[in-house]
Write an enzyme that holds these catalytic residues in place. Structure first.
Site, PDB file in Angstrom:
ATOM      1  N   ASP A 126       0.853  -1.190   0.000  1.00 22.16           N
ATOM      2  CA  ASP A 126       0.000   0.000   0.000  1.00 22.16           C
ATOM      3  C   ASP A 126       0.891   1.244   0.000  1.00 22.16           C
ATOM      4  O   ASP A 126       2.116   1.131   0.059  1.00 22.16           O
ATOM      5  CB  ASP A 126      -0.958  -0.014   1.188  1.00 22.16           C
ATOM      6  CG  ASP A 126      -0.234   0.039   2.529  1.00 22.16           C
ATOM      7  OD1 ASP A 126       0.975   0.298   2.551  1.00 22.16           O
ATOM      8  OD2 ASP A 126      -0.899  -0.177   3.560  1.00 22.16           O
ATOM      9  N   SER A 127       0.286   2.401  -0.072  1.00 24.09           N
ATOM     10  CA  SER A 127       1.079   3.628  -0.232  1.00 24.09           C
ATOM     11  C   SER A 127       1.441   4.294   1.087  1.00 24.09           C
ATOM     12  O   SER A 127       2.211   5.251   1.101  1.00 24.09           O
ATOM     13  CB  SER A 127       0.289   4.634  -1.066  1.00 24.09           C
ATOM     14  OG  SER A 127      -0.844   5.086  -0.343  1.00 24.09           O
TER      15      SER A 127
ATOM     16  N   GLY B 200      -0.945   5.727   2.770  1.00 21.04           N
ATOM     17  CA  GLY B 200      -1.995   6.728   2.951  1.00 21.04           C
ATOM     18  C   GLY B 200      -2.911   6.432   4.117  1.00 21.04           C
ATOM     19  O   GLY B 200      -3.289   7.339   4.871  1.00 21.04           O
ATOM     20  N   PHE B 201      -3.252   5.157   4.306  1.00 17.34           N
ATOM     21  CA  PHE B 201      -4.142   4.818   5.417  1.00 17.34           C
ATOM     22  C   PHE B 201      -3.457   5.040   6.759  1.00 17.34           C
ATOM     23  O   PHE B 201      -4.077   5.514   7.711  1.00 17.34           O
ATOM     24  CB  PHE B 201      -4.603   3.368   5.312  1.00 17.34           C
ATOM     25  CG  PHE B 201      -5.497   2.951   6.462  1.00 17.34           C
ATOM     26  CD1 PHE B 201      -6.828   3.324   6.471  1.00 17.34           C
ATOM     27  CD2 PHE B 201      -5.002   2.237   7.530  1.00 17.34           C
ATOM     28  CE1 PHE B 201      -7.657   2.973   7.536  1.00 17.34           C
ATOM     29  CE2 PHE B 201      -5.819   1.878   8.599  1.00 17.34           C
ATOM     30  CZ  PHE B 201      -7.152   2.248   8.599  1.00 17.34           C
TER      31      PHE B 201
ATOM     32  N   ASP C 233      -2.552   8.442  -1.549  1.00 16.91           N
ATOM     33  CA  ASP C 233      -3.875   9.072  -1.476  1.00 16.91           C
ATOM     34  C   ASP C 233      -4.122   9.543  -0.055  1.00 16.91           C
ATOM     35  O   ASP C 233      -3.380   9.199   0.860  1.00 16.91           O
ATOM     36  CB  ASP C 233      -4.963   8.075  -1.890  1.00 16.91           C
ATOM     37  CG  ASP C 233      -5.042   6.889  -0.930  1.00 16.91           C
ATOM     38  OD1 ASP C 233      -3.999   6.519  -0.350  1.00 16.91           O
ATOM     39  OD2 ASP C 233      -6.124   6.317  -0.761  1.00 16.91           O
TER      40      ASP C 233
ATOM     41  N   GLN D 282     -11.193   7.223  -4.332  1.00 21.69           N
ATOM     42  CA  GLN D 282     -11.685   7.750  -3.058  1.00 21.69           C
ATOM     43  C   GLN D 282     -13.052   8.416  -3.299  1.00 21.69           C
ATOM     44  O   GLN D 282     -13.722   8.101  -4.262  1.00 21.69           O
ATOM     45  CB  GLN D 282     -10.657   8.710  -2.462  1.00 21.69           C
ATOM     46  CG  GLN D 282      -9.398   8.033  -1.942  1.00 21.69           C
ATOM     47  CD  GLN D 282      -9.623   7.226  -0.664  1.00 21.69           C
ATOM     48  OE1 GLN D 282     -10.664   7.318  -0.010  1.00 21.69           O
ATOM     49  NE2 GLN D 282      -8.632   6.419  -0.304  1.00 21.69           N
TER      50      GLN D 282
ATOM     51  N   GLY E  19     -10.811   3.971   1.166  1.00 25.66           N
ATOM     52  CA  GLY E  19     -11.658   4.840   1.962  1.00 25.66           C
ATOM     53  C   GLY E  19     -12.972   4.234   2.375  1.00 25.66           C
ATOM     54  O   GLY E  19     -13.922   4.955   2.689  1.00 25.66           O
TER      55      GLY E  19
ATOM     56  N   ASP F   1      -7.717  -7.414   1.118  1.00 27.66           N
ATOM     57  CA  ASP F   1      -6.744  -7.652   2.181  1.00 27.66           C
ATOM     58  C   ASP F   1      -7.383  -7.225   3.482  1.00 27.66           C
ATOM     59  O   ASP F   1      -8.267  -6.362   3.500  1.00 27.66           O
ATOM     60  CB  ASP F   1      -5.454  -6.855   1.959  1.00 27.66           C
ATOM     61  CG  ASP F   1      -5.613  -5.395   2.383  1.00 27.66           C
ATOM     62  OD1 ASP F   1      -5.227  -5.058   3.519  1.00 27.66           O
ATOM     63  OD2 ASP F   1      -6.151  -4.596   1.591  1.00 27.66           O
TER      64      ASP F   1
ATOM     65  N   HIS G 111      -5.219 -21.125  11.199  1.00 25.13           N
ATOM     66  CA  HIS G 111      -6.596 -21.560  10.929  1.00 25.13           C
ATOM     67  C   HIS G 111      -7.375 -20.484  10.190  1.00 25.13           C
ATOM     68  O   HIS G 111      -8.030 -20.762   9.180  1.00 25.13           O
ATOM     69  CB  HIS G 111      -7.319 -21.900  12.232  1.00 25.13           C
ATOM     70  CG  HIS G 111      -8.807 -21.943  12.056  1.00 25.13           C
ATOM     71  ND1 HIS G 111      -9.480 -23.069  11.648  1.00 25.13           N
ATOM     72  CD2 HIS G 111      -9.756 -20.961  12.175  1.00 25.13           C
ATOM     73  CE1 HIS G 111     -10.777 -22.795  11.514  1.00 25.13           C
ATOM     74  NE2 HIS G 111     -10.960 -21.519  11.835  1.00 25.13           N
TER      75      HIS G 111
END
Length: 345
Positions: free
Chosen positions: A61-62, A64-65, A115, A163, A190, A240, A309
């Site tokens: 990922d970038s 951003g989150f 983003d 977004q 988002g 993911d 599991h």
């Protein structure tokens, strides 16, 4: 995609990840890998694949989150985002160009554009301003990506991110803009950040009416087994989420008949296999009573068994979804599964 935030899928050895879980692709986190071990170490190792030993595709990922989650210690501006490390408080600055360079250094097969992840409860004015910035950043990401080459002898591909928060007109605009870039795949970001579940599904439908059907659609950070099946029904191809491993470490197991809290006393003298319907070796080798004991005793093995599991279950679930799509009976199967998945055993 199992989440390997810091070059490791928590509590799961690499052979188990490949041979038991059968993960075909995993996710790494740009923000965390940039801070530790750092791009210099990753470059010396020959990239993330060689550093952690995973020889199958990887996605990063970038960041951003993570920047979104650091709202108290970050500053957004046109050039990029300034933030403080959660590790030592040091100051850092992410620009679209810089993030492309970092992800090139990490060496994932699929990399994401920088983003701003808008909060699910943002008002329209904020969401529009945020989307404007994300779209300008995307153009800069694409330019930098096109100007640079992969470092380790294999190709990389860049996914833009749609977004627009919970506003259909913003989502449509964002999806049209992303589709126009003609990338090899596209992401939906988002969502699952505080908005109601039904609103999330509505936004997926809005976006997937526009994004190309012949290219992968990646719904970022989602989610529960029910979320995944509902996302697939609406045209999503890739997911993911930390939920399988995070919930596993906290004694919650996902099964095709619902969830089990392995700390509950009801499992204390249940000597049946953890999940007799599973092919994962941990589910037939160990009993519910044994796993209950391990969690009560705070043994690390409990978290390992539960994580394996849950990941194996998630990969089984999406494999079954694929089979039922091909058999043309997905909707009926999905509706029956969702009735079971929400139960507490």
């Amino acid at each position: 995609m199992p989440v390997g935030t810091q070059a490791s899928v928590k509590c799961v050895h690499l052979p188990e990840l490949k041979e038991v879980v059968n993960a075909q692709i995993i996710l790494g986190n740009t923000y965390h890998l940039y801070l530790r071990p750092g791009t210099q170490i990753l470059e010396q190792a020959g990239g993330l694949h060689k550093f952690c030993g995973f020889d199958r595709p990887m996605l990063t990922d970038s960041g951003g989150f993570q920047v979104f989650s650091l709202s108290g210690i970050r500053k957004l501006r046109e050039e990029g985002v300034e933030f403080r490390s959660h590790i030592d408080g040091s100051r850092h600055f992410f620009t679209p160009e810089g993030v492309m360079d970092i992800e090139r250094s990490i060496g994932a097969d699929i990399i994401m554009a920088l983003d701003e992840c808008t909060p699910g409860d943002a008002d329209y004015q904020y969401a529009k301003k945020s989307l404007d910035l994300t779209e300008r950043w995307l153009d800069r990401c694409i330019k930098r990506f096109d100007e640079t080459e992969p470092r380790y002898g294999y190709t990389q591909t860049l996914f833009p991110i749609v977004q627009g928060c919970t506003f259909p007109d913003l989502r449509r605009r964002a999806a049209e803009n992303v589709a126009s870039k003609e990338a090899e795949g596209n992401a939906i970001g988002g969502l699952a950040v505080g908005e109601p579940t039904e609103v999330m599904y509505e936004m997926i439908e809005v976006v997937n009416d526009i994004l190309p059907k012949d290219k992968p659609r990646y719904l970022m950070g989602v989610g529960t087994p029910e979320n995944i099946l509902n996302g697939i029904e609406r045209g999503v191809d890739m997911f993911d989420c930390v939920m399988p491993t995070r919930n596993g470490r906290n004694a919650l197991l996902f099964t095709r008949h619902g969830t089990m809290n392995m700390r509950n006393k009801k499992w204390e003298n249940d000597f049946t296999p953890i999940d007799p319907e599973s092919d994962a070796f941990v589910d037939t080798l160990y009993s519910k009573a044994y796993l209950h004991h391990l969690f009560k005793a705070q043994e690390f093995l409990a978290m390992q068994i539960a994580s394996i599991h849950n990941l194996a279950f998630y990969l089984w679930l999406v494999g079954e979804a694929r089979r039922h799509i091909m058999a043309d009976d997905f909707t009926h199967w999905k509706n029956c599964m969702c009735q079971e998945l929400g139960k507490r055993i």
